[in-house]
Design an enzyme around this catalytic site. Structure first.
Site, mmCIF file in Angstrom:
data_model
loop_
_atom_site.group_PDB
_atom_site.id
_atom_site.type_symbol
_atom_site.label_atom_id
_atom_site.label_comp_id
_atom_site.label_asym_id
_atom_site.label_seq_id
_atom_site.Cartn_x
_atom_site.Cartn_y
_atom_site.Cartn_z
ATOM 1 N N GLU A 1 66.885 46.957 25.111
ATOM 2 C CA GLU A 1 67.632 46.106 24.172
ATOM 3 C C GLU A 1 66.731 45.603 23.051
ATOM 4 O O GLU A 1 65.615 45.118 23.311
ATOM 5 C CB GLU A 1 68.236 44.932 24.948
ATOM 6 C CG GLU A 1 69.690 44.682 24.645
ATOM 7 C CD GLU A 1 70.616 45.837 25.013
ATOM 8 O OE1 GLU A 1 70.957 46.654 24.129
ATOM 9 O OE2 GLU A 1 71.000 45.919 26.193
ATOM 10 N N GLY B 1 80.208 43.272 22.303
ATOM 11 C CA GLY B 1 78.911 43.936 22.437
ATOM 12 C C GLY B 1 79.041 45.375 22.895
ATOM 13 O O GLY B 1 78.093 45.955 23.417
ATOM 14 N N SER C 1 95.167 49.108 10.222
ATOM 15 C CA SER C 1 94.650 49.107 11.593
ATOM 16 C C SER C 1 95.693 48.526 12.528
ATOM 17 O O SER C 1 96.414 47.601 12.149
ATOM 18 C CB SER C 1 93.383 48.242 11.649
ATOM 19 O OG SER C 1 93.116 47.846 12.974
ATOM 20 N N ASP D 1 73.622 52.247 18.273
ATOM 21 C CA ASP D 1 75.062 52.304 18.536
ATOM 22 C C ASP D 1 75.674 53.568 17.939
ATOM 23 O O ASP D 1 76.500 54.236 18.570
ATOM 24 C CB ASP D 1 75.754 51.070 17.944
ATOM 25 C CG ASP D 1 75.136 49.774 18.454
ATOM 26 O OD1 ASP D 1 74.435 49.822 19.465
ATOM 27 O OD2 ASP D 1 75.363 48.730 17.821
#
Ligand code: GLA
Length: 368
Positions: A18, A107, A52, A155
């Site tokens: 992390e 997250g 969306s 990510d």
């Protein structure tokens, strides 16, 4: 009539590693089964008009958009349009619909899933061939320079390069990815995803503050990034005079080592060792990097006390999700104990599911 283009991209869970990405270190994420899907109908115009399923109304994004034009959720879409053009790729306008299956603010990288799905749809419509590492960098550029979040590359790489039954060992010195078999179900184990339902807040500037701390520590050591002192061990940190920066840097050095240790424990199918490394990672995020909250600490501690092999917060921090590795036949008991303990402590009930490594971003069969 032009066919709709459908492109989907997953969120991610980081197994370990992390805040190492922007320190040119190592991380070990998996792609989530949950995905965001973009349906795009090109119209040859000079704007992307996007709606969306999570938001009211539509947003018109001119192809010549520049940072600051579009804010809010659609900034991620506009950022990709902008970053593609900035990188020399011509894309066309059209109508875009977004269906998001990735929990927002947990997250789990709903933003990277959105960026990568938009990028895939626009590129497919324009007939562009961009390799996946470059796609990840373009999506990161959208997030850094258009949205304004100083995040690393993990990510986007996880969303684009994910593989079922595998984790991705990423080396951020050169952004290379090595596949590491990760299939706990094959040995009677399960990966639990415990969403605290407390939204994480990168906006508070804490993420940027951690990044700045790491950069100051590297500067104090006379190197470009903390990766350059990885082989010299923690002792090197005596030269970082600011005690807070030194602790932040210690998290990065020890966390990089834990990534390597998890990879070798997985190679030995030693899940008990993987669990202990999860616990050590959580403690380092709590004590040295200070990105956990009492709420996620309670979730992780309770999961382990109830019989999980190990547990840790995953993602940028300050809320979000905890992952726990447990014997499949203990998961219900662990989930029950976590739920009741957290509620007794006055927090919202968590959402607890079992999860696994899913596939990376992909073009979907089009619907007529
Ligand atoms: C967020 C960022 C990533 C990474 C993680 C922490 O998810 O987007 O780049 O820094 O936090 O590991």
């Amino acid at each position: 009539m032009t066919d709709d283009i459908r492109f989907s991209a997953p969120g991610r869970i980081n197994l370990i590693g992390e805040h190492t990405d922007y320190n040119q270190g190592f991380a070990l994420p998996i792609a989530l089964p949950a995905r965001t899907t973009v349906t795009f109908r090109p119209d040859g115009g000079d704007a992307v008009v996007v709606r969306s399923d999570r938001e009211d109304g539509e947003v018109t994004i001119p192809l010549h958009t520049t940072p600051g034009d579009v804010t809010g959720w659609a900034a991620y879409v506009a950022g990709v349009v902008w970053a593609l053009r900035k990188s020399g790729h011509q894309v066309g306008g059209g109508a875009m619909r977004i269906t998001s299956g990735v929990a927002v603010g947990s997250g789990l990288s709903s933003s990277a899933a959105l960026e990568c799905a938009v990028l895939g749809a626009l590129s497919a419509a324009a007939g562009l061939r961009i390799d996946r590492t470059e796609q990840a960098r373009i999506a990161q550029r959208a997030e850094n320079d258009y949205v304004g979040a100083p995040t690393g590359l993990m990510d986007q790489l996880a969303s684009l390069r994910g593989e079922p039954r595998h984790a991705l060992l990423i080396d951020f010195q050169d952004d290379t990815v090595a596949l590491v078999p990760f299939d706990p179900a094959a040995t009677g184990l399960a990966l639990m995803l415990i969403n605290s339902n407390a939204p994480h807040r990168h906006a508070g500037g804490e993420y940027a503050a951690r990044r700045a701390s790491c950069e100051r520590a590297a500067a104090a050591l006379g190197v470009r990034s903390l990766r350059d002192v990885q082989d010299r061990g923690e002792a090197v940190l005596v030269d970082v005079t600011d005690p807070v920066d030194a602790r932040r840097a210690r998290h990065i050095l020890t966390e990089n080592q834990r990534v390597a240790d998890v990879v070798s424990a997985l190679g030995d199918a030693d899940f008990a060792a993987v669990g202990r490394l999860f616990d050590a990672s959580h403690a380092s995020m709590r004590d040295d990097f200070e990105i956990t909250t009492e709420h996620v600490d309670l979730i992780a501690d309770t999961a382990v006390r109830a019989g999980a092999l190990g547990a840790r917060m995953t993602g940028g921090g300050f809320g979000g999700c905890v992952i726990a590795l447990a014997a499949a036949d203990r998961c219900d008991a662990v989930a029950e104990e976590v739920r009741s303990t957290v509620v007794r402590a006055g927090y919202h009930p968590p959402t607890i599911t079992l999860t696994h490594a899913g596939a990376g971003a992909a073009l979907e069969p089009s619907r007529h």
